[in-house]
Structure formats: C-alpha cells, structure tokens
Design an enzyme around this catalytic site. Structure first.
Site: not given
Length: 577
Positions: A425, A524, A372, A542, A529, A548
């Site tokens: 990202e 982070e 992440k 969500r 998944k 996460k």
C-alpha cells in the site's frame, strides 16, 4: 472527396435529365418512316454515353439494394441460430464466409444484437460461446480480435492503451460521416440517450450511392489500435478520420456497436468474466488436443473456471488464446503461467462487522491481524535488469506516477534480491511529523510523468506480501512463508519503506485495542488473514481467508455526515429517472 467530383456528378445527372426529357418527347412523336439503310452500329453504341452510365448505375443500384436487403434478412435468420443450446449448435449453418476468410464485423454486431434482447446470464453465455465457436471453426486467426471486441478492450489493461476519444469527437464524426449537423446529432443524443442509436438511425436514413466494402473484425480491431496510437500534432483529426472510415463503411446495426465500442460502453449486460466463460466453453466444443481430466463432472463449467483462473495470473488474450488453440483448454494452466512484468489480479478481503465475527470464522485457525492503510494498492514488479513497473489495483500502469517508490525499493532491497513482485500500500506520509496522511492528500499527486524533484507529497510503502522472488512463484505458498521471504528481502527505512504493523493473537480484547490503535494513527481498520492453513494467495478473488474490519463497517463505530443535496442527474435514454 476532391472538388472535381461534385461538378462531374452534376454534369452526369444534368445529361441524364436531358436524356430523359428527350425520351419523353420521342415517345409522344409519331415514329419516323423506316429507313432503307441500317443504322450505324458505331453511332448506336456511342450515342448519349452519360445517359448510358446513369442508367447502368441505376440498374446496378437497384440490384445491389435488392441483394443487400435479401442478404441481410438471410444473415439475420442465420445468426439467430446462435441462441441454440451449444450442444445443438452447428457453426457451419451460421457462417456465410469461407474458411480462412476474415470474419465479417456484421456477424459480431448481429450477435451483439441478439444479446441485447436477452437478460439471462446463461442465454447470453450460450450466444457468446456459439459466436466464438463459429470463429474458431472458420477463421481461428480472428479469435483474438473477436474476444477483445466482445470484452470491449483493445489491449491488456497494464499496457495503458486507450482510444482517448471524447463524446464531442464522436458527435463530430457521426455528423460528417452521415451528413448531419452537429446540433442535430446532439439533439438526437439528448433524446435517445445513446450515440450508438443516433449513428444507427443516421445510417439507415442515409441514401448510399455505392455499397461500401464490408467491414471485418480484424479491420475494426486494427483501426481501434491505430486510433489509440495516434498522438501529437493533428492526432485528433487522425483519430476522427479513422472513426469516420469505419462508420462510412458500416451497415445495418454495425454503426450502433461501432459507436458504443468507441465510447467503451457496449451496454449489453455482460462483463469480461462472461466472455472468459464463453471462451472456455467454446474451447471444449472445439477441443482436438485432449479429453477432459478423469472425474470431471461438468467439462463446460470446469473449462470456464480454468480460463478465468488463468486470466487472473496472465490477463493477456494475445497469449492465452493462441495457447488455447494450440495446446487445448485442459493444458492451459501449464502453458500460461504467472509472468514477471504482467500484473495479476490482487487478492481481496471480505468485510466483517466486528471482532467477535472474526473469531467465529477463524475458530481453531491461526491468523494474523494487520493495519489496513488508507492509501493506494500497488503491485511492484522488479525485473531481472533492475527496472521497475508499478501497477494499481485495476492493473493500470502507475510507474510514471511513483518514481520515488522505485528509487526507495531499489535502495532498500538486499543484494541477494534480483527480481520480485511486491504487494503493498502506497500511503501519503509526513516525514517531519512522522504521520500518515489521508488518502485525499495522496490523490493530489500528478498521475503521469512525475519528476522526483517536483514531488510535494511524500509517500511511504507499507509492504504486506511477496508474490515472486528471484524467479520463484510464491502465490501457492502459505502466508507465513511469503511473509518470511518478504522480511528477508528488504531493510526498513521509516517514512520510506515499512512492513505493515501486525499482531498474532486470538484474544478479543487485544484485537480490539489493536483496531483502536490503527484508527488512531489514521488507518481504516484491520485486515485479518489466515497464516499457515488455507493461506495461499488467491488472485482476483474476494476470499474468506482474508477479512477486513473497517471502522465504517462496525455497528459500534462510524462517522456521520451532514449533507444537503444541491443537484441531481436525471439519467439518459432508458435510464432516465
């Protein structure tokens, strides 16, 4: 107002006072002896014309004031019916305008006033539903503008259209529109904590010579859009003139909600999700195209769900509402589809506190772990003509902020790729040290109109999902298929474009080491998944299929900070304290 009007008005009033004094004198004087000759009708008709005008204006004003008060009371008693349960509601008993006529803005403002007195979600949804039903039943052409105002928006988020009005401009407009000093308006705002209440109070205490032409929903909405378009020289004055024209014409509670809409702070306790639910329910009651699908237990709930779901993939009221009116709510998923160039709501992950919790939730399920990254979520659309659009997590248009991202992707996509939508990202990256930089560094980049040659903070694109490829939608495909499409569409270039680092394992020690490694390089934590079972892309949700694991969430890991409070905000209005 021209300079000649005040002097003419003063002359008119001076003559009126003179005429009034003459009448009083005449009243105290004995009547003259009757004349044998009849008075000239011409003289009687033309005698003291200014006095006649003032008397006529006075009589007209009295009648107008009486009529306005009576009408306002009647209108409010009508609008209260919006609080009825939708099954017991009749739009014809509420509307006071003819079918096909523009919907009065006062109707929407009074509906907002009803909502302001409620706190329950169901009651608020019922009021909004009945409001929209009334618009559909009378003037369906005004439904788009009504929904935009209820959602406190003037355009789809990705178009980047904003009013661009500061509080100072609104204060000036209120002071000019209602004959107040700026200092007085500011003092009232400090006391009340709401410029809308200041505007409403200023209008109610202002004497009006002429009753303005009633505002309509379309007039307000179009003026807002025109204000948003103003730019360049004198744009501030033009924006202020547009606001002033609305406020001068506003009556009753209209100034309150006009001002709040201008501030983008409606303060009514509902979100656009409530508006979407109300729209879906209103469509059910006005449905003329088809009946609910068989085995639909709750048509109202199902219709609300459909409208919300469609909005996540096509967040454009201008397209959804005409489709709703012409094709019906049950056909909406067919008539409104995922569209290249329009951002969909990004899928989100639920937080979890440890590796053990992940294994428990994904027991007997194949899953994958990904780093992440600490950057900015980006949804990149590549059009058929090779142009790019880049959107943030909140659907804000960031194309001008990241020209280097578009250049990198156009260079690294394979020749077979003609169009795509990439979920990724964007992370600040030091290419010399081959190191990920903190988000704070990324935030120092300019937000608009960035020149590639002026970029000082380089970025790397970390791609993790493919939602669309060469005309084919992929959001209904499982992640393993979407990932395969992703890997086959681009060439990696370290420091410019990379696929997210991933691990497929159910070993608790392996996952823990993978987590530690991600934190060590500046990430982070992890995103976990499902891979090939219940692994479709769920827009704006969500989901339990994405978890996460951030170091901040874990019981065993966390950063401590030493803080000294140096200031506090006491709040405004009802939020004071």
């Amino acid at each position: 107002m021209s300079s000649s009007r005040p002097s003419a008005f003063d002359a008119l009033m001076s003559n009126a006072r003179a005429s009034s004094a003459a009448k009083k004198k005449k009243k105290n004087t004995p009547p003259p002896q009757a004349s044998t000759s009849s008075p000239s009708p011409i003289k009687r008709k033309t005698q003291d014309p200014d006095s006649a005008k003032v008397e006529a204006f006075s009589d007209s004003a009295k009648k107008s004031k009486s009529l306005t008060t009576q009408t306002d009371d009647e209108l409010k008693s009508k609008v209260v019916l919006l609080k009825r349960k939708p099954g017991d509601f009749d739009p014809e008993r509420v509307s006071w305008w003819e079918k096909g006529e523009r919907v009065p803005f006062l109707f929407v403002a009074l509906a907002f006033d009803l909502v302001s007195g409620e706190s329950g979600r169901i009651v608020i949804t019922d009021i909004l539903c009945n409001m929209l039903r009334t618009v559909i039943a009378t003037t369906p052409d005004d439904l788009v503008a009504t929904v935009y105002l209820a959602a406190n928006e003037i355009a789809p988020a990705h178009e980047g259209v904003e009013l661009g009005i500061g509080e100072g401009s609104i204060v000036k407009t209120i002071s000019e529109a209602f004959g107040r000093t700026e200092a007085h308006v500011k003092n009232l705002n400090t006391e009340l904590g709401d410029l809308g209440l200041v505007a409403k109070g200023s209008r109610s205490s202002q004497t009006m010579m002429f009753k303005p032409e009633p505002l309509t929903v379309v007039k307000v909405f179009n003026t807002f859009r025109q204000i948003a378009k103003e730019s360049g020289k004198d744009s501030t004055e033009k924006k202020k003139d547009g606001m002033k024209a609305l406020l001068v014409a506003a009556t009753d509670c209209e100034p309150l909600y006009l001002t709040r809409l201008l501030q983008a702070k409606l303060r009514l306790g509902f979100s656009n999700q409530t508006v979407l639910a109300a729209l879906g329910q209103a469509a059910v009651y006005n449905e003329e195209h088809s009946k609910p699908p068989k085995n639909t237990k709750s048509p109202l709930e199902e219709a609300a769900k459909i409208v919300k779901q469609v909005f996540t993939v096509l967040p454009v009221y201008d397209i959804i509402i005409p489709a709703l009116l012409t094709g019906g709510v049950w056909n909406l998923p067919k008539t409104c589809n995922f569209t290249l160039g329009v951002p969909i709501g990004p899928m989100l992950a639920k937080p979890t506190k440890g590796v053990g919790e992940i294994l428990n939730k994904f027991q007997d399920t194949v899953f994958t772990c990904e780093y992440k990254y600490d950057g900015e979520r980006a949804q990149v659309h590549c059009m058929e003509d090779g142009t790019f659009e880049i959107y943030s997590r909140n659907a804000e248009r960031n194309t001008g902020k990241y020209p280097d991202v578009a250049l990198a992707l156009s260079r690294l996509k394979k020749p077979s790729v003609k169009s795509f939508i990439l979920d990724c990202e964007v992370v600040a990256f030091d290419r010399e040290k081959k190191k990920i930089l903190p988000f704070q560094i990324l935030s120092t980049r300019a937000r608009k109109n960035v020149n590639v040659n002026d970029i000082k903070v380089g970025v790397c694109i970390f791609a993790f999902d493919m939602l669309y490829l060469n005309g084919q939608q992929l959001i209904q495909e499982n992640l393993d298929i979407r990932r395969e499409k992703l890997y086959g569409s681009f060439e990696e270039d370290p420091g410019y474009f990379q696929f997210t680092t991933a691990l497929a394992s159910s070993d608790i020690d392996e996952i823990q080491k993978f987590l530690d490694a991600s934190v060590d390089i500046g990430c982070e934590g992890l995103i976990i998944k499902t891979l090939n079972s219940d692994a479709t892309y769920e827009p704006a949700k969500r989901s339990n299929n994405w978890l996460k694991l951030k170091k901040d969430y874990m019981d065993s890991i966390g950063d401590s900070v030493d803080l000294v409070p140096i200031a506090a905000f006491h709040g405004r209005g009802k939020r004071t304290g």
